[in-house]
Every structure is written in C-alpha cells, then in structure tokens.
Design a protein around this motif. Structure first.
Motif, PDB file in Angstrom:
ATOM      1  N   ARG A 186     -22.493  16.954  21.914  1.00  0.00           N
ATOM      2  CA  ARG A 186     -23.685  16.826  21.057  1.00  0.00           C
ATOM      3  C   ARG A 186     -23.940  15.362  20.721  1.00  0.00           C
ATOM      4  O   ARG A 186     -25.074  14.900  20.732  1.00  0.00           O
ATOM      5  CB  ARG A 186     -23.493  17.640  19.768  1.00  0.00           C
ATOM      6  CG  ARG A 186     -23.515  19.136  20.030  1.00  0.00           C
ATOM      7  CD  ARG A 186     -23.546  19.945  18.735  1.00  0.00           C
ATOM      8  NE  ARG A 186     -23.798  21.340  19.052  1.00  0.00           N
ATOM      9  CZ  ARG A 186     -22.889  22.317  18.934  1.00  0.00           C
ATOM     10  NH1 ARG A 186     -21.680  22.062  18.472  1.00  0.00           N
ATOM     11  NH2 ARG A 186     -23.199  23.549  19.270  1.00  0.00           N
ATOM     12  N   ARG A 237     -27.133  19.932  30.352  1.00  0.00           N
ATOM     13  CA  ARG A 237     -28.234  19.540  31.260  1.00  0.00           C
ATOM     14  C   ARG A 237     -28.440  18.031  31.239  1.00  0.00           C
ATOM     15  O   ARG A 237     -28.674  17.400  32.262  1.00  0.00           O
ATOM     16  CB  ARG A 237     -29.531  20.242  30.821  1.00  0.00           C
ATOM     17  CG  ARG A 237     -29.558  21.693  31.263  1.00  0.00           C
ATOM     18  CD  ARG A 237     -30.895  22.314  30.924  1.00  0.00           C
ATOM     19  NE  ARG A 237     -30.945  23.690  31.382  1.00  0.00           N
ATOM     20  CZ  ARG A 237     -31.490  24.690  30.699  1.00  0.00           C
ATOM     21  NH1 ARG A 237     -32.053  24.475  29.515  1.00  0.00           N
ATOM     22  NH2 ARG A 237     -31.507  25.903  31.206  1.00  0.00           N
ATOM     23  N   TYR A 238     -28.350  17.466  30.051  1.00  0.00           N
ATOM     24  CA  TYR A 238     -28.501  16.015  29.903  1.00  0.00           C
ATOM     25  C   TYR A 238     -27.415  15.299  30.715  1.00  0.00           C
ATOM     26  O   TYR A 238     -27.697  14.371  31.461  1.00  0.00           O
ATOM     27  CB  TYR A 238     -28.408  15.664  28.415  1.00  0.00           C
ATOM     28  CG  TYR A 238     -28.312  14.194  28.123  1.00  0.00           C
ATOM     29  CD1 TYR A 238     -29.465  13.421  28.012  1.00  0.00           C
ATOM     30  CD2 TYR A 238     -27.067  13.575  27.948  1.00  0.00           C
ATOM     31  CE1 TYR A 238     -29.371  12.051  27.747  1.00  0.00           C
ATOM     32  CE2 TYR A 238     -26.973  12.219  27.678  1.00  0.00           C
ATOM     33  CZ  TYR A 238     -28.117  11.465  27.577  1.00  0.00           C
ATOM     34  OH  TYR A 238     -28.021  10.123  27.317  1.00  0.00           O
ATOM     35  N   SER A 261     -25.239  13.284  23.816  1.00  0.00           N
ATOM     36  CA  SER A 261     -26.549  13.683  24.340  1.00  0.00           C
ATOM     37  C   SER A 261     -27.647  13.650  23.279  1.00  0.00           C
ATOM     38  O   SER A 261     -28.827  13.615  23.603  1.00  0.00           O
ATOM     39  CB  SER A 261     -26.470  15.110  24.898  1.00  0.00           C
ATOM     40  OG  SER A 261     -26.211  16.019  23.836  1.00  0.00           O
ATOM     41  N   GLY A 262     -27.238  13.722  22.007  1.00  0.00           N
ATOM     42  CA  GLY A 262     -28.243  13.833  20.941  1.00  0.00           C
ATOM     43  C   GLY A 262     -28.856  15.221  20.893  1.00  0.00           C
ATOM     44  O   GLY A 262     -29.856  15.445  20.210  1.00  0.00           O
ATOM     45  N   GLU A 263     -28.304  16.179  21.623  1.00  0.00           N
ATOM     46  CA  GLU A 263     -28.830  17.554  21.647  1.00  0.00           C
ATOM     47  C   GLU A 263     -27.964  18.452  20.767  1.00  0.00           C
ATOM     48  O   GLU A 263     -26.763  18.277  20.678  1.00  0.00           O
ATOM     49  CB  GLU A 263     -28.789  18.118  23.077  1.00  0.00           C
ATOM     50  CG  GLU A 263     -29.608  17.354  24.100  1.00  0.00           C
ATOM     51  CD  GLU A 263     -31.103  17.581  23.941  1.00  0.00           C
ATOM     52  OE1 GLU A 263     -31.502  18.429  23.119  1.00  0.00           O
ATOM     53  OE2 GLU A 263     -31.874  16.891  24.643  1.00  0.00           O
ATOM     54  N   ARG A 264     -28.574  19.459  20.156  1.00  0.00           N
ATOM     55  CA  ARG A 264     -27.784  20.415  19.366  1.00  0.00           C
ATOM     56  C   ARG A 264     -27.216  21.523  20.255  1.00  0.00           C
ATOM     57  O   ARG A 264     -26.076  21.920  20.169  1.00  0.00           O
ATOM     58  CB  ARG A 264     -28.653  21.032  18.256  1.00  0.00           C
ATOM     59  CG  ARG A 264     -28.051  20.842  16.892  1.00  0.00           C
ATOM     60  CD  ARG A 264     -28.073  22.068  16.005  1.00  0.00           C
ATOM     61  NE  ARG A 264     -27.408  23.251  16.542  1.00  0.00           N
ATOM     62  CZ  ARG A 264     -26.118  23.516  16.438  1.00  0.00           C
ATOM     63  NH1 ARG A 264     -25.305  22.686  15.835  1.00  0.00           N
ATOM     64  NH2 ARG A 264     -25.616  24.638  16.933  1.00  0.00           N
ATOM     65  N   SER A 265     -28.088  22.006  21.127  1.00  0.00           N
ATOM     66  CA  SER A 265     -27.659  23.095  22.010  1.00  0.00           C
ATOM     67  C   SER A 265     -26.713  22.553  23.092  1.00  0.00           C
ATOM     68  O   SER A 265     -26.992  21.519  23.721  1.00  0.00           O
ATOM     69  CB  SER A 265     -28.893  23.719  22.653  1.00  0.00           C
ATOM     70  OG  SER A 265     -28.647  24.056  23.989  1.00  0.00           O
ATOM     71  N   ASP A 285     -28.394  22.338  26.470  1.00  0.00           N
ATOM     72  CA  ASP A 285     -29.207  21.127  26.640  1.00  0.00           C
ATOM     73  C   ASP A 285     -28.322  19.897  26.825  1.00  0.00           C
ATOM     74  O   ASP A 285     -28.650  19.000  27.609  1.00  0.00           O
ATOM     75  CB  ASP A 285     -30.132  20.932  25.423  1.00  0.00           C
ATOM     76  CG  ASP A 285     -31.224  22.001  25.384  1.00  0.00           C
ATOM     77  OD1 ASP A 285     -31.538  22.551  26.457  1.00  0.00           O
ATOM     78  OD2 ASP A 285     -31.734  22.297  24.285  1.00  0.00           O
ATOM     79  N   ALA A 286     -27.204  19.878  26.095  1.00  0.00           N
ATOM     80  CA  ALA A 286     -26.282  18.737  26.227  1.00  0.00           C
ATOM     81  C   ALA A 286     -25.746  18.676  27.663  1.00  0.00           C
ATOM     82  O   ALA A 286     -25.685  17.610  28.277  1.00  0.00           O
ATOM     83  CB  ALA A 286     -25.127  18.871  25.241  1.00  0.00           C
TER      84      ALA A 286
END
Ligand code: AMP
Length: 299
Positions: A174, A187-188, A177-181, A184-185
């Motif tokens: 998290r 994928r990043y 990537s700056g993503e919560r999910s 998504d992290a």
C-alpha cells in the motif's frame, strides 16, 4: 541448481511477549539461506564485521550454506533491535546499526552466476548493483521492507524492471503504490515491471499476481508462535529454494507449489527465536505439513 542470496547477516536483539534474545543470528540472508537449503544449494553474498561470532559462521556452514562470497570487513556487524507487541503482527524497529554495510560495496568485476537470484531485504541500490555487475540467466526474486520504501522508494521502483518476482507485505504494498486495494497495488507493481508480485499478509497468508494467474493462500495456522522475525525471509528462501531445486519449467503449478512450500517453511520459522525453528526440521516435517496444507485447503 544453486540459489544466490544477497542480503543482510545480522545480530538481532528481539523482544516478544514470549521472551527476548540478544545478538542472536539474524538477517534476511541467514533466514533465506537456511530456508532454501532444504531444496537447493544456497550461497550468501554479504558482509560481516570482525565481531561476527564464529559459532554463527559454523552454524550456517553446517547447514550447507556457502559463505565464500561473504566478506569480513573492518568494523561492526549489522545490528537490528526490535520489539513485538501482544498482537505480534508488526515489528517495531528500535535501532538499526548498519555497521559494515555502510562500507560494503560490490566490485564491478564479478564472475558469471549460475543459478537463480534472491535479492533478500537489503539496500535497494546494492540490489541493483548486484544485478548490473553479474552475468546471470536464472530467475530474479526481490524482497524489501518499509525502511527502504520510506528512504529509497525510487531505487526500488527502478529495480522492478529487472525483477521477475517481487515480494513485500501488505502495508508495504500500500505504501509503495499509494493504493488501498491490494489488487490495485499489485497491478501498479506489475505495471512497473515486476512480472510476478507476492503480497505477504503475515498469519493471514499470501496473494500472488501475474498476468493470467491470481492465486491466494491462507497462512498455515500454527500455535505457539514465539518470534515472527524472519518469517518473510524464510518464505522467500523456501519459495525460491523450491523453484531452484531442479530444472523446472516455471509453470503455474510449480509456482503454486513454491508458494505453498514458502508458507510452510515460514510457519516453522516463527515457532522459536532467531533461526532455531528452521534448524529443528527436516524434509519429512516439511512434506508432512505440505500434506496437511493440501487437506486444509481442499474443497
Ligand atoms: P522479516 O521479519 O522477515 O521482515 O526480517 C527480519 C530480518 O531482517 C532481521 O533478522 C533483521 O536483521 C533484518 N533487517 C532488519 N532491518 C533491515 C534492513 N534495514 N536491511 C536489511 N535487513 C534488515
């Protein structure tokens, strides 16, 4: 096949609700090498100070770990001091003393490497140098931790282009990537070049992401956890040890099995302080737990 492991060799002082140990054998490379040695030859690339106890050198060698690429430098061995609170889901770092790692560097002239590479947790700039200075043909896996994400995030992202399998825990995924999910992290991280991403969730298991394969495993449930230190490194060593253990084609079944073996080895590591949980077991114990894992997750 052999597994080349770049990582830390450390003296760990760790306190958990179940006890404490001072200056015990630790470091990402120690755990990863012993974990992988159940499956393949393991060689550590690292540095220690003159104060590194002889008994730890012997212990690693007795477990078949090749230390010929470990440099003894003037100065102190890397030290890490940490505490776990009641939940034991997070290590609170109290002190990191780089010691000889402040001066450790790789000279440019390196012989070609036969086998796979595990860049265990260490400075990402050193991980990058390792890949640039060696001529190699195997799989490259790379682990990291929060300390490096907060201090050298760009160096990690740059490294991902050269990495096949990137491992990190959920909080780190998290953060980077700056993503919560976590999807998504992952994928990043895939988009930054890591073809395969393993997100470790402690006792809650792991997530694996690659194009065409998403895979999830629960953690292998064990009682009597004493010290979670090195679980991630043991996971990485077990997984890569299995992948390196024969001329295997890297297909989805082999990858799934490698992730199961990594989880099982980690489940043994947390049963005792330092690397002791890994020293008590043999292939029969691992195979037995593998069978139970299959039973526990079949439906
Ligand atoms: P883990 O519990 O798998 O995340 O890893 C714990 C091990 O990492 C300990 O044995 C430490 O000696 C080692 N370690 C802690 N901080 C660092 C760091 N900044 N760089 C390299 N190794 C570290």
């Amino acid at each position: 096949m052999s597994l080349n492991i770049l990582g830390s060799l450390a003296l760990d002082s760790v306190e958990t609700p179940f006890g404490r140990e001072e200056e015990a054998l630790g470091g990402s490379a120690s755990y990863a090498a012993i974990a992988s040695s159940f499956f393949c030859d393991a060689k550590i690339h690292s540095a220690i100070g003159e104060d590194f106890p002889k008994e730890y050198v012997e212990l690693l060698q007795e477990n078949g770990v090749d230390l010929s690429e470990v440099e003894v430098l003037q100065g102190k061995t890397f030290r890490w001091k940490a505490r776990y609170k009641a939940q034991m889901d997070h290590a609170y770092t109290l002190r990191t003393e780089l010691g000889v790692f402040s001066d450790y560097d790789l000279s440019e002239e390196r012989p070609p490497i036969k086998g796979d590479i595990l860049l265990a947790n260490i400075d990402p700039e050193l991980q990058e140098k390792f890949l640039s200075f060696y001529d190699f043909s195997g799989i490259v896996a790379c682990d990291t931790m929060g300390h490096w994400i907060s201090t050298k995030k760009n160096a990690i992202l740059k490294l991902l282009r050269k990495v096949d399998i990137f491992l990190l825990n959920d909080a780190e995924a998290r953060e980077i990537s700056g993503e919560r999910s976590l999807l998504d992290a992952a994928r990043y991280l895939n988009s930054k070049g890591a073809g395969m991403v393993v997100i470790k969730k402690g006792e809650n298991g792991i997530l694996f992401f690659k194009k065409g394969l998403h895979f999830m495993l629960p953690g292998y449930l064990v009682g009597g956890v004493q010290d979670p230190t090195g679980a991630g490194d043991s996971f990485a060593g077990g997984m890569m040890g299995y992948l390196s253990s024969s001329e295997r084609e890297l297909n989805d079944i082999i990858l799934r099995r490698a992730l199961v073996y990594g989880s099982i080895i980690a489940s043994f590591a947390v049963g005792e302080f330092s690397v002791k949980g890994l020293l008590k077991i043999n292939m029969k114990d691992i195979t037995e737990r593998y069978g139970k894992f299959v039973e526990l997750t079949a439906f």
